[in-house]
Write a protein that holds these residues in place. Structure first.
Motif, PDB file in Angstrom:
ATOM      1  N   ASN A  45      43.570  67.732-136.465  1.00  0.00           N
ATOM      2  CA  ASN A  45      44.478  68.851-136.209  1.00  0.00           C
ATOM      3  C   ASN A  45      45.162  68.792-134.845  1.00  0.00           C
ATOM      4  O   ASN A  45      45.924  69.692-134.499  1.00  0.00           O
ATOM      5  N   LEU A  46      44.898  67.758-134.084  1.00  0.00           N
ATOM      6  CA  LEU A  46      45.399  67.682-132.714  1.00  0.00           C
ATOM      7  C   LEU A  46      46.928  67.675-132.634  1.00  0.00           C
ATOM      8  O   LEU A  46      47.508  68.353-131.787  1.00  0.00           O
ATOM      9  N   SER A  47      47.582  66.950-133.516  1.00  0.00           N
ATOM     10  CA  SER A  47      49.050  66.907-133.442  1.00  0.00           C
ATOM     11  C   SER A  47      49.644  68.286-133.720  1.00  0.00           C
ATOM     12  O   SER A  47      50.627  68.679-133.094  1.00  0.00           O
ATOM     13  N   GLU A  48      49.045  69.031-134.622  1.00  0.00           N
ATOM     14  CA  GLU A  48      49.528  70.396-134.886  1.00  0.00           C
ATOM     15  C   GLU A  48      49.288  71.298-133.673  1.00  0.00           C
ATOM     16  O   GLU A  48      50.166  72.075-133.276  1.00  0.00           O
ATOM     17  N   ALA A  70      37.330  72.542-139.812  1.00  0.00           N
ATOM     18  CA  ALA A  70      37.317  72.332-141.260  1.00  0.00           C
ATOM     19  C   ALA A  70      38.696  72.558-141.879  1.00  0.00           C
ATOM     20  O   ALA A  70      38.900  72.268-143.055  1.00  0.00           O
ATOM     21  N   ASP A  71      39.657  73.058-141.093  1.00  0.00           N
ATOM     22  CA  ASP A  71      41.002  73.327-141.600  1.00  0.00           C
ATOM     23  C   ASP A  71      41.762  72.033-141.844  1.00  0.00           C
ATOM     24  O   ASP A  71      41.569  71.044-141.141  1.00  0.00           O
ATOM     25  N   GLU A  72      42.624  72.079-142.832  1.00  0.00           N
ATOM     26  CA  GLU A  72      43.563  70.985-143.048  1.00  0.00           C
ATOM     27  C   GLU A  72      44.774  71.242-142.169  1.00  0.00           C
ATOM     28  O   GLU A  72      45.214  72.390-142.044  1.00  0.00           O
ATOM     29  N   PRO A  73      45.342  70.215-141.565  1.00  0.00           N
ATOM     30  CA  PRO A  73      46.530  70.433-140.730  1.00  0.00           C
ATOM     31  C   PRO A  73      47.716  70.865-141.584  1.00  0.00           C
ATOM     32  O   PRO A  73      47.819  70.485-142.752  1.00  0.00           O
ATOM     33  N   ASP A  74      48.597  71.678-140.994  1.00  0.00           N
ATOM     34  CA  ASP A  74      49.819  72.079-141.674  1.00  0.00           C
ATOM     35  C   ASP A  74      50.724  70.863-141.802  1.00  0.00           C
ATOM     36  O   ASP A  74      50.748  70.003-140.925  1.00  0.00           O
TER      37      ASP A  74
END
Length: 112
Positions: A45-48, A70-74
């Motif tokens: 998720n770092l790029s988001e 645990a989130d999926e990146p947008d």
């Protein structure tokens, strides 16, 4: 095994370090989440997170306690990088078909 220091050094917002350390301990020691899974989620998720305006990046402790790893990146979307000003909005409104200058006691623009 990932340590708090490694994770914190990568997290894009450096605020409330003590609270972040507490949250890390809660998530890893008390709740048994894998530090490596937390780090993998951050990397995913770092790029988001870095694309966001810094004021909208959650504090590290908030990110940990909400189990955001645990989130999926947008999905990446094209974003207009230019800023829209009030003048732009006024010009668009005044030149649109929605503007009826006479309804406000003002002359119409461009329509006679």
């Amino acid at each position: 095994m990932t340590t708090f220091e490694e994770w914190y050094s990568l997290y894009p917002r450096k605020k409330a370090r003590g609270d972040a350390k507490k949250a890390w301990d809660q998530m890893t020691v008390k709740q048994g989440n894998s530090p490596d899974d937390i780090m993998a989620g951050l990397r995913r998720n770092l790029s988001e997170l870095t694309r966001r305006d810094p004021q909208f990046v959650p504090y590290p402790a908030t990110w940990l306690r909400s189990e955001s790893w645990a989130d999926e990146p947008d999905p990446i979307t094209q974003r207009n990088t230019g800023r829209r000003t009030i003048s732009d909005a006024a010009r668009d409104f005044l030149t649109s078909n929605d503007y009826r200058g006479d309804a406000f006691g003002l002359p119409s623009i461009g329509r006679h």
